[in-house]
Enzyme design. Structure first.
Site, PDB file in Angstrom:
ATOM      1  N   ARG A  83       0.839  -1.183   0.000  1.00 28.23           N
ATOM      2  CA  ARG A  83       0.000   0.000   0.000  1.00 28.23           C
ATOM      3  C   ARG A  83       0.880   1.241   0.000  1.00 28.23           C
ATOM      4  O   ARG A  83       1.763   1.410   0.830  1.00 28.23           O
ATOM      5  CB  ARG A  83      -0.890   0.024   1.258  1.00 28.23           C
ATOM      6  CG  ARG A  83      -1.551   1.364   1.547  1.00 28.23           C
ATOM      7  CD  ARG A  83      -2.896   1.474   0.871  1.00 28.23           C
ATOM      8  NE  ARG A  83      -3.507   2.780   1.081  1.00 28.23           N
ATOM      9  CZ  ARG A  83      -4.442   3.039   1.983  1.00 28.23           C
ATOM     10  NH1 ARG A  83      -4.851   2.097   2.792  1.00 28.23           N
ATOM     11  NH2 ARG A  83      -4.974   4.238   2.074  1.00 28.23           N
ATOM     12  N   ARG A  93      -6.541   1.889  -4.619  1.00 29.97           N
ATOM     13  CA  ARG A  93      -5.593   1.405  -3.615  1.00 29.97           C
ATOM     14  C   ARG A  93      -5.389  -0.103  -3.719  1.00 29.97           C
ATOM     15  O   ARG A  93      -6.291  -0.840  -4.085  1.00 29.97           O
ATOM     16  CB  ARG A  93      -6.019   1.793  -2.205  1.00 29.97           C
ATOM     17  CG  ARG A  93      -7.371   1.327  -1.734  1.00 29.97           C
ATOM     18  CD  ARG A  93      -8.523   2.326  -1.877  1.00 29.97           C
ATOM     19  NE  ARG A  93      -8.249   3.730  -1.795  1.00 29.97           N
ATOM     20  CZ  ARG A  93      -8.102   4.420  -0.651  1.00 29.97           C
ATOM     21  NH1 ARG A  93      -8.171   3.825   0.507  1.00 29.97           N
ATOM     22  NH2 ARG A  93      -7.889   5.700  -0.694  1.00 29.97           N
ATOM     23  N   ASP A  96      -6.750  -1.787   1.554  1.00 32.27           N
ATOM     24  CA  ASP A  96      -7.258  -0.876   2.563  1.00 32.27           C
ATOM     25  C   ASP A  96      -7.877  -1.726   3.670  1.00 32.27           C
ATOM     26  O   ASP A  96      -8.751  -2.551   3.389  1.00 32.27           O
ATOM     27  CB  ASP A  96      -8.345  -0.021   1.889  1.00 32.27           C
ATOM     28  CG  ASP A  96      -8.560   1.296   2.573  1.00 32.27           C
ATOM     29  OD1 ASP A  96      -7.807   1.623   3.505  1.00 32.27           O
ATOM     30  OD2 ASP A  96      -9.496   2.002   2.161  1.00 32.27           O
ATOM     31  N   ASP A  98      -9.769  -1.296   7.317  1.00 27.68           N
ATOM     32  CA  ASP A  98     -10.389  -0.318   8.212  1.00 27.68           C
ATOM     33  C   ASP A  98     -11.033  -1.000   9.401  1.00 27.68           C
ATOM     34  O   ASP A  98     -11.689  -2.033   9.240  1.00 27.68           O
ATOM     35  CB  ASP A  98     -11.502   0.445   7.478  1.00 27.68           C
ATOM     36  CG  ASP A  98     -10.986   1.356   6.389  1.00 27.68           C
ATOM     37  OD1 ASP A  98      -9.925   1.964   6.570  1.00 27.68           O
ATOM     38  OD2 ASP A  98     -11.671   1.448   5.344  1.00 27.68           O
TER      39      ASP A  98
HETATM   40  N1  ROI Z   1     -15.216   2.044  -3.306  1.00 23.95           N
HETATM   41  C1  ROI Z   1     -15.484   0.726  -3.150  1.00 23.95           C
HETATM   42  N2  ROI Z   1     -16.427   0.150  -3.899  1.00 23.95           N
HETATM   43  N3  ROI Z   1     -14.833  -0.033  -2.219  1.00 23.95           N
HETATM   44  C2  ROI Z   1     -13.882   0.503  -1.406  1.00 23.95           C
HETATM   45  O1  ROI Z   1     -13.301  -0.224  -0.578  1.00 23.95           O
HETATM   46  C3  ROI Z   1     -13.582   1.872  -1.557  1.00 23.95           C
HETATM   47  N4  ROI Z   1     -12.641   2.471  -0.758  1.00 23.95           N
HETATM   48  C4  ROI Z   1     -12.386   3.754  -0.849  1.00 23.95           C
HETATM   49  C5  ROI Z   1     -13.096   4.656  -1.809  1.00 23.95           C
HETATM   50  C6  ROI Z   1     -12.072   5.343  -2.696  1.00 23.95           C
HETATM   51  C7  ROI Z   1     -13.905   5.661  -1.016  1.00 23.95           C
HETATM   52  N5  ROI Z   1     -14.002   3.951  -2.681  1.00 23.95           N
HETATM   53  C8  ROI Z   1     -14.268   2.621  -2.509  1.00 23.95           C
HETATM   54  O2  ROI Z   1     -11.482   4.285  -0.056  1.00 23.95           O
END
Ligand code: ROI
Length: 169
Positions: A83, A93, A96, A98
């Site tokens: 990342r 990305r 990610d 979270d």
């Molecule tokens: N859109 C989708 N579908 N899934 C994500 O995990 C995701 N993550 C993000 C942003 C760019 C907001 N859009 C996303 O960080």
């Protein structure tokens, strides 16, 4: 023991493999016990549309760590998986991770806000979470199932399963 729900997302460099590798890293970590994991879902990008579709999933972990140390470990795994923190807001990305929920707690610090601010609006979080926690009540008292009924799926589709190797049963 604490219950943590995390969201996983990727849309670059073989995103499904990114999620599998992240799940493998979480299961291998002595700090976490993997309780359950949702299907992997293909989802339309939220934010700029000129980026590939995402693969998203949600996992339930048990841990003795405080929330901020969970965040440290998740960020370590993100970095190990290539990342690069980009300047572009809401850009693509490779991985990610979270924290969505930590027990029933509401946390509001500079580094960490829990529940995750986008939880209730993001179909790629709500439906995977509903799959593994159909009875869940959020810290604000709302039933996840009620949030799901008024949220469009926006093309969200289950595409794969992650097989857990260790079980807590
Ligand atoms: N859109 C989708 N579908 N899934 C994500 O995990 C995701 N993550 C993000 C942003 C760019 C907001 N859009 C996303 O960080």
């Amino acid at each position: 023991m604490n219950t943590v729900y995390i969201g996983l997302g990727a849309n670059l460099n073989a995103p499904e493999a990114q999620l599998r590798n992240a799940m493998d890293a979480l299961s291998a970590s002595s700090s976490f016990t993997l309780a359950s994991v949702s299907s992997f879902y293909a989802s339309k990008p939220m934010g700029p549309q000129d980026q590939p579709d995402y693969v998203n999933a949600v996992a339930k972990l048990m841990t003795d760590l405080p929330a901020i140390e969970v965040l440290d470990l998740l960020q370590q795994i993100e970095l190990q998986h290539g990342r690069v923190r980009k300047a572009e807001r809401w850009g693509p990305r490779t991985l990610d991770l979270d924290i969505l929920l930590y027990n029933d707690e509401q946390i509001d610090t500079q580094r960490l806000i829990v529940p995750h601010y986008g939880l209730c609006e993001r179909e790629f979080v709500v439906f995977p979470l509903l799959e593994i926690a159909p009875e869940l009540t959020l810290p604000n008292g709302l039933l996840l199932a009620d949030i799901a009924t008024s949220l469009p799926r926006n093309g969200l589709t289950a595409i794969a399963q992650y097989r857990m190797t260790k079980s807590i049963a």
